[in-house]
Design a protein around this motif. Structure first.
Motif, PDB file in Angstrom:
ATOM      1  N   ARG A   1       0.856  -1.194   0.000  1.00 53.57           N
ATOM      2  CA  ARG A   1       0.000   0.000   0.000  1.00 53.57           C
ATOM      3  C   ARG A   1       0.886   1.236   0.000  1.00 53.57           C
ATOM      4  O   ARG A   1       1.938   1.261   0.625  1.00 53.57           O
ATOM      5  CB  ARG A   1      -0.893   0.037   1.231  1.00 53.57           C
ATOM      6  N   LEU A   2       0.432   2.259  -0.702  1.00 48.40           N
ATOM      7  CA  LEU A   2       1.153   3.524  -0.722  1.00 48.40           C
ATOM      8  C   LEU A   2       0.540   4.479   0.295  1.00 48.40           C
ATOM      9  O   LEU A   2      -0.596   4.302   0.726  1.00 48.40           O
ATOM     10  CB  LEU A   2       1.118   4.120  -2.130  1.00 48.40           C
ATOM     11  N   SER A   3       1.285   5.494   0.649  1.00 52.47           N
ATOM     12  CA  SER A   3       0.911   6.402   1.736  1.00 52.47           C
ATOM     13  C   SER A   3      -0.289   7.291   1.415  1.00 52.47           C
ATOM     14  O   SER A   3      -0.992   7.713   2.323  1.00 52.47           O
ATOM     15  CB  SER A   3       2.097   7.298   2.084  1.00 52.47           C
TER      16      SER A   3
ATOM     17  N   ALA B   1       0.205  10.207   0.423  1.00 56.49           N
ATOM     18  CA  ALA B   1       0.762  11.550   0.622  1.00 56.49           C
ATOM     19  C   ALA B   1       1.032  12.223  -0.719  1.00 56.49           C
ATOM     20  O   ALA B   1       1.383  11.565  -1.701  1.00 56.49           O
ATOM     21  CB  ALA B   1       2.059  11.474   1.421  1.00 56.49           C
TER      22      ALA B   1
ATOM     23  N   PRO C   1       6.656   9.845   1.610  1.00 62.37           N
ATOM     24  CA  PRO C   1       7.144   8.707   2.395  1.00 62.37           C
ATOM     25  C   PRO C   1       7.774   7.610   1.533  1.00 62.37           C
ATOM     26  O   PRO C   1       8.737   6.966   1.948  1.00 62.37           O
ATOM     27  CB  PRO C   1       5.882   8.188   3.093  1.00 62.37           C
ATOM     28  N   GLU C   2       7.254   7.425   0.330  1.00 62.17           N
ATOM     29  CA  GLU C   2       7.828   6.416  -0.559  1.00 62.17           C
ATOM     30  C   GLU C   2       9.227   6.833  -1.013  1.00 62.17           C
ATOM     31  O   GLU C   2      10.137   6.002  -1.080  1.00 62.17           O
ATOM     32  CB  GLU C   2       6.912   6.179  -1.771  1.00 62.17           C
TER      33      GLU C   2
ATOM     34  N   ARG D   1      11.621   6.252   1.902  1.00 63.27           N
ATOM     35  CA  ARG D   1      11.893   4.833   2.148  1.00 63.27           C
ATOM     36  C   ARG D   1      12.706   4.194   1.021  1.00 63.27           C
ATOM     37  O   ARG D   1      13.628   3.430   1.282  1.00 63.27           O
ATOM     38  CB  ARG D   1      10.583   4.084   2.349  1.00 63.27           C
TER      39      ARG D   1
ATOM     40  N   PRO E   1      -3.768   4.137   1.474  1.00 63.69           N
ATOM     41  CA  PRO E   1      -3.897   3.749   2.887  1.00 63.69           C
ATOM     42  C   PRO E   1      -5.286   3.244   3.259  1.00 63.69           C
ATOM     43  O   PRO E   1      -5.433   2.410   4.155  1.00 63.69           O
ATOM     44  CB  PRO E   1      -3.537   5.026   3.648  1.00 63.69           C
TER      45      PRO E   1
END
Length: 70
Positions: A8-10, A12, A17-18, A21, A63
């Motif tokens: 799952r992606l944020s 945002a 955040p991706e 990370r 999310p």
């Protein structure tokens, strides 16, 4: 087409955040995967302005589930 088999992606804005990370993987997907997949599928790449087209959320869930009508 979004699938729970992918991370799952944020959700945002601009995938902050991706990028924090996994910056190299995120950049590769945005620069190569999205344009090549959108061309192969015959659809426009995702536009943040219209919130339509093929992009990250065409395959990944956000999310809280599917995003941008995918």
């Amino acid at each position: 087409m979004p699938t729970a088999a992918l991370p799952r992606l944020s959700g945002a804005l601009l995938l902050g955040p991706e990028f924090d990370r996994a910056p190299e993987t995120t950049r590769l997907k945005l620069d190569r995967l999205v344009p090549e997949m959108s061309a192969a599928l015959g659809v426009k790449p995702f536009s943040i302005i219209t919130r339509t087209g093929f992009g990250c959320y065409s395959c990944h869930l956000g999310p809280n589930g599917a995003m941008f009508g995918n």
